[in-house]
Design an enzyme around this catalytic site. Structure first.
Site, PDB file in Angstrom:
ATOM      1  N   ARG A 219     -13.685   6.974 -11.589  1.00 30.88           N
ATOM      2  CA  ARG A 219     -12.634   7.726 -11.627  1.00 30.88           C
ATOM      3  C   ARG A 219     -12.621   8.339 -13.114  1.00 30.88           C
ATOM      4  O   ARG A 219     -12.280   9.586 -13.218  1.00 30.88           O
ATOM      5  CB  ARG A 219     -11.317   6.875 -11.439  1.00 30.88           C
ATOM      6  N   PHE A 235     -10.486  10.283   1.768  1.00 32.09           N
ATOM      7  CA  PHE A 235     -10.354   8.749   1.900  1.00 32.09           C
ATOM      8  C   PHE A 235      -9.488   8.382   0.717  1.00 32.09           C
ATOM      9  O   PHE A 235     -10.057   7.532  -0.262  1.00 32.09           O
ATOM     10  CB  PHE A 235     -11.493   8.046   2.169  1.00 32.09           C
ATOM     11  N   ASP A 257      -5.964  11.182   3.806  1.00 31.60           N
ATOM     12  CA  ASP A 257      -6.135  10.152   4.025  1.00 31.60           C
ATOM     13  C   ASP A 257      -5.555   9.902   5.775  1.00 31.60           C
ATOM     14  O   ASP A 257      -4.710  10.767   5.969  1.00 31.60           O
ATOM     15  CB  ASP A 257      -5.445   8.864   3.361  1.00 31.60           C
ATOM     16  N   SER A 258      -6.079   8.983   6.602  1.00 30.03           N
ATOM     17  CA  SER A 258      -5.594   8.710   7.851  1.00 30.03           C
ATOM     18  C   SER A 258      -4.084   7.965   7.823  1.00 30.03           C
ATOM     19  O   SER A 258      -3.333   7.995   8.672  1.00 30.03           O
ATOM     20  CB  SER A 258      -6.349   8.020   8.965  1.00 30.03           C
ATOM     21  N   ALA A 287     -10.897  12.343   8.522  1.00 31.26           N
ATOM     22  CA  ALA A 287     -11.965  12.795   7.624  1.00 31.26           C
ATOM     23  C   ALA A 287     -12.871  13.586   8.124  1.00 31.26           C
ATOM     24  O   ALA A 287     -13.025  14.898   7.562  1.00 31.26           O
ATOM     25  CB  ALA A 287     -12.509  11.774   6.671  1.00 31.26           C
ATOM     26  N   ASP A 305     -15.068   8.683  -0.284  1.00 29.19           N
ATOM     27  CA  ASP A 305     -14.969   7.432  -0.653  1.00 29.19           C
ATOM     28  C   ASP A 305     -14.475   6.425   0.653  1.00 29.19           C
ATOM     29  O   ASP A 305     -13.517   5.804   0.550  1.00 29.19           O
ATOM     30  CB  ASP A 305     -14.229   6.832  -1.799  1.00 29.19           C
ATOM     31  N   CYS A 345     -19.371   1.673   0.429  1.00 35.37           N
ATOM     32  CA  CYS A 345     -19.143   0.226  -0.178  1.00 35.37           C
ATOM     33  C   CYS A 345     -19.589  -0.942   0.954  1.00 35.37           C
ATOM     34  O   CYS A 345     -19.225  -1.930   1.065  1.00 35.37           O
ATOM     35  CB  CYS A 345     -17.853  -0.182  -0.491  1.00 35.37           C
TER      36      CYS A 345
HETATM   37  N1  SAH Z   1     -10.849   5.943  -2.933  1.00 35.91           N
HETATM   38  C1  SAH Z   1      -9.854   5.033  -2.804  1.00 35.91           C
HETATM   39  C2  SAH Z   1     -10.165   3.999  -1.806  1.00 35.91           C
HETATM   40  C3  SAH Z   1     -10.542   4.117  -0.587  1.00 35.91           C
HETATM   41  S1  SAH Z   1     -10.263   3.075   0.698  1.00 35.91           S
HETATM   42  C4  SAH Z   1      -9.426   4.636  -4.086  1.00 35.91           C
HETATM   43  O1  SAH Z   1      -9.987   5.063  -5.062  1.00 35.91           O
HETATM   44  O2  SAH Z   1      -8.439   4.102  -4.061  1.00 35.91           O
HETATM   45  C5  SAH Z   1     -10.560   3.963   2.103  1.00 35.91           C
HETATM   46  C6  SAH Z   1      -9.403   4.904   2.783  1.00 35.91           C
HETATM   47  O3  SAH Z   1      -9.849   5.324   3.984  1.00 35.91           O
HETATM   48  C7  SAH Z   1      -8.134   4.091   3.171  1.00 35.91           C
HETATM   49  O4  SAH Z   1      -6.911   4.394   2.594  1.00 35.91           O
HETATM   50  C8  SAH Z   1      -8.136   4.348   4.662  1.00 35.91           C
HETATM   51  O5  SAH Z   1      -6.817   4.525   5.313  1.00 35.91           O
HETATM   52  C9  SAH Z   1      -8.808   5.824   4.705  1.00 35.91           C
HETATM   53  N2  SAH Z   1      -9.358   5.800   6.150  1.00 35.91           N
HETATM   54  C10 SAH Z   1     -10.187   5.062   6.778  1.00 35.91           C
HETATM   55  N3  SAH Z   1     -10.562   5.821   8.025  1.00 35.91           N
HETATM   56  C11 SAH Z   1     -10.460   7.173   7.833  1.00 35.91           C
HETATM   57  C12 SAH Z   1     -10.496   8.370   8.373  1.00 35.91           C
HETATM   58  N4  SAH Z   1     -11.237   8.343   9.746  1.00 35.91           N
HETATM   59  N5  SAH Z   1     -10.019   9.608   7.999  1.00 35.91           N
HETATM   60  C13 SAH Z   1      -9.414   9.537   7.054  1.00 35.91           C
HETATM   61  N6  SAH Z   1      -8.965   8.358   6.174  1.00 35.91           N
HETATM   62  C14 SAH Z   1      -9.583   7.330   6.777  1.00 35.91           C
END
Ligand code: SAH
Length: 401
Positions: A219, A235, A257-258, A287, A305, A345
Site C-alpha cells: 500500500r 476487492f 467489493d461484493s 468484480a 487483490d 494470496c
Molecule cells: N485488498 C484488501 C483485502 C482484500 S480481501 C485490503 O488490502 O485490505 C478480498 C475481498 O474480496 C473481500 O473483502 C471480499 O469481500 C471480496 N470479494 C470476494 N469475492 C468477490 C467478488 N467476486 N467480487 C467482488 N469482491 C469480492
C-alpha cells in the site's frame, strides 16, 4: 535436571530415515513418519518426539490428520508458562528490531506468524493495544489462556485487550470454539495507525483478524504512484489501498467489493485519510462483472487483490484460470500508461504460476506490458526457509502501454 523431568509429555517415535526433516527444522511431522505413538492421544495433545534410537528431537501438538505433529519447540518444554513468555517476548523483540513495534507511524503489526515464528497453528495480530489471537489448530487453541497471560507479562500496561478470533478457523475441527475477549474488553476507538494513516479495524466481525496487515508495504508503494491517477481498488475490503491513493494525491478514487460491510468500513477509512476531499465512489458488485462492463480507459491505476482462489493443490488449475481471466479484463481496459497492482494470496499458486497466468492474460490482450515490481509480504510475516509453504502472498506491478 533428571531426564524424566525434562520430558514430561507423551512420546512419539519416528522412523530414523523419516526424522531428517526435523533435523532440518521443518516444523511438520507427517503421519507416515510415525513408528510408535502412545495410546490414547487426542487431537491437540502435546507430545515429545524421539528418534528410533531414543534421541529427543522436538516437542509439538499432536494431530489426527496427515500432519501428525506440529512442532513448536526443538528444546524440551518443561514449563509452558515460561515457554510462552520467552517466545512471545522474542517475537516482540524481533518486531522492534525490524522497526515496527516502536514506530510512531505504525502501531499495528503481526506479532506471531505461525511457522514463520516457529509456532505452527498460531497467528497473533497487534492492533494498537489489542492483540487478536487466532488458532488454526486445536493444540494452539488449548493454549489460549496461557498465551493471553504471557501477552500481559510481555506488554504490561500497553495491552488493553486480547480477543480470540478462532471460531471460523477451527470450524470443522472444534465446533464449540466461540469468539470473545480473553482479557479486557472492546475499546471505544478500534483505530490503528499505519504509515501515518488512520484505519478502523473490526476484529470482532471483520475478515480474518480484522485487517490485511500483509499489504502494508505494498500500500505504501501504491501511495508513491498515485498522484493524479484515477484509481480503482477491486476487492477493496476495508479500503486500505484506496486510503493510500487518497493520501498520495490521486485524482479520483473508486472502491469495489461484493460485501456491504466491507464497503461501509472502506467509506469511513477513505474519508479519514482524504484531506483534499478527492471524490470517492464505491461499488457493491461482483468484480468480474464490473470489470467486464467497465468503460475503456476509465482508470489508470487498478488494484486487483482477490481472496484466495485456491484453497489447495486440487483447485490450483481453476485458480490459475481465474487469475488469468481477472487480469485479462483489467489489462484490456486500463488507460494507456496505466499501472496494475495485481496479487494472489493462494498458497498453492507460486510466483511462477501466477506470473504465467498474468502473462497469458497479457498475450490475450496484445498490449505491451512491463513488470515494475515483484511484491510479497512484509517482514512481520516472516517465512522460515525450511517451510516454503509459508510464502503465500505474491504480487506484480505492471505498466501497461
Ligand atoms: N485488498 C484488501 C483485502 C482484500 S480481501 C485490503 O488490502 O485490505 C478480498 C475481498 O474480496 C473481500 O473483502 C471480499 O469481500 C471480496 N470479494 C470476494 N469475492 C468477490 C467478488 N467476486 N467480487 C467482488 N469482491 C469480492
Amino acid at each position: 535436571m533428571m531426564e524424566s523431568e525434562m520430558f514430561r509429555w507423551p512420546r512419539i517415535v519416528l522412523y530414523d530415515r523419516k526424522a531428517q526433516a526435523l533435523g532440518r527444522r521443518h516444523p511438520w511431522v507427517f503421519s507416515g513418519a510415525v513408528r510408535e505413538s502412545e495410546v490414547g492421544l487426542c487431537e491437540g495433545d502435546i507430545v515429545d518426539v524421539f528418534s528410533e534410537t531414543g534421541q529427543y528431537l522436538a516437542t509439538g501438538h499432536y494431530g489426527e490428520g496427515s500432519i501428525a505433529v506440529r512442532i513448536f519447540s526443538f528444546e524440551p518444554v518443561v514449563d509452558l508458562r515460561v515457554m510462552w513468555e520467552e517466545r512471545l517476548s522474542e517475537a516482540f523483540q524481533f518486531r522492534r528490531l525490524i522497526g515496527l513495534a516502536v514506530s510512531p507511524e505504525t502501531n499495528a503489526y503481526r506479532l506471531v506468524n505461525a511457522e514463520g515464528d516457529g509456532l505452527p497453528g498460531l497467528v497473533i495480530d497487534w492492533y494498537g493495544g489489542t492483540a487478536v489471537f487466532q488458532a488454526h489448530s486445536v493444540g494452539m487453541y488449548q493454549e489460549r489462556a496461557r498465551v493471553a497471560e504471557a501477552l500481559r507479562k510481555v506488554f504490561g500496561s500497553a495491552l488493553r485487550a486480547v480477543f480470540d478470533r478462532s471460531a471460523s478457523t477451527l470450524h470443522g475441527k472444534l465446533e464449540k470454539a466461540r469468539d470473545g475477549y480473553l482479557l479486557g474488553n472492546a475499546p471505544d476507538g478500534p483505530f490503528i495507525r499505519e504509515n501515518g494513516l488512520k484505519f478502523r479495524v473490526d476484529w470482532e466481525a471483520g475478515q480474518k483478524t480484522g485487517f490485511f496487515l500483509d499489504q502494508r508495504d505494498n500500500r505504501a508503494l501504491l501511495r508513491r504512484y498515485a498522484r493524479d491517477r484515477e484509481v480503482l481498488n477491486v476487492f477493496c475490503y476495508s479500503g486500505g489501498f484506496t486510503a493510500y491513493a487518497a493520501a498520495g494525491g490521486a485524482r479520483s478514487l473508486s472502491s469495489l467489493d461484493s460485501s456491504e460491510s466491507a464497503l461501509r468500513l472502506a467509506r469511513e477509512n477513505v474519508a479519514m485519510n482524504n484531506p483534499e476531499g478527492i471524490p470517492h465512489l464505491v461499488f457493491q458488485e461482483d468484480a468480474f462483472k464490473f470489470l467486464g462492463g467497465m468503460q475503456e480507459g476509465a482508470y489508470d491505476l487498478i488494484v486487483l487483490d482477490p481472496p484466495a482462489f485456491s484453497k489447495g493443490p486440487s483447485s490450483r488449475h481453476s485458480a490459475v484460470q481465474a487469475y488469468r481471466r481477472l487480469n485479462q479484463l483489467a489489462i484490456r481496459r486500463i488507460r494507456k500508461n496505466g499501472l496494475i497492482f495485481t496479487f494472489s494470496c493462494s498458497q498453492s499458486v507460486g510466483l511462477e504460476l501466477f506470473s504465467g497466468a498474468v502473462t497469458a492474460a497479457a498475450i490475450e490482450t496484445g498490449r505491451s506490458i512491463r513488470v515494475l515490481h515483484e511484491l510479497s509480504h512484509p517482514p512481520d510475516h516472516p517465512v522460515s526457509i525450511y517451510h516454503a509453504e509459508g510464502r503465500y502472498l505474491k504480487g506484480l506491478v505492471l505498466h501497461v502501454r
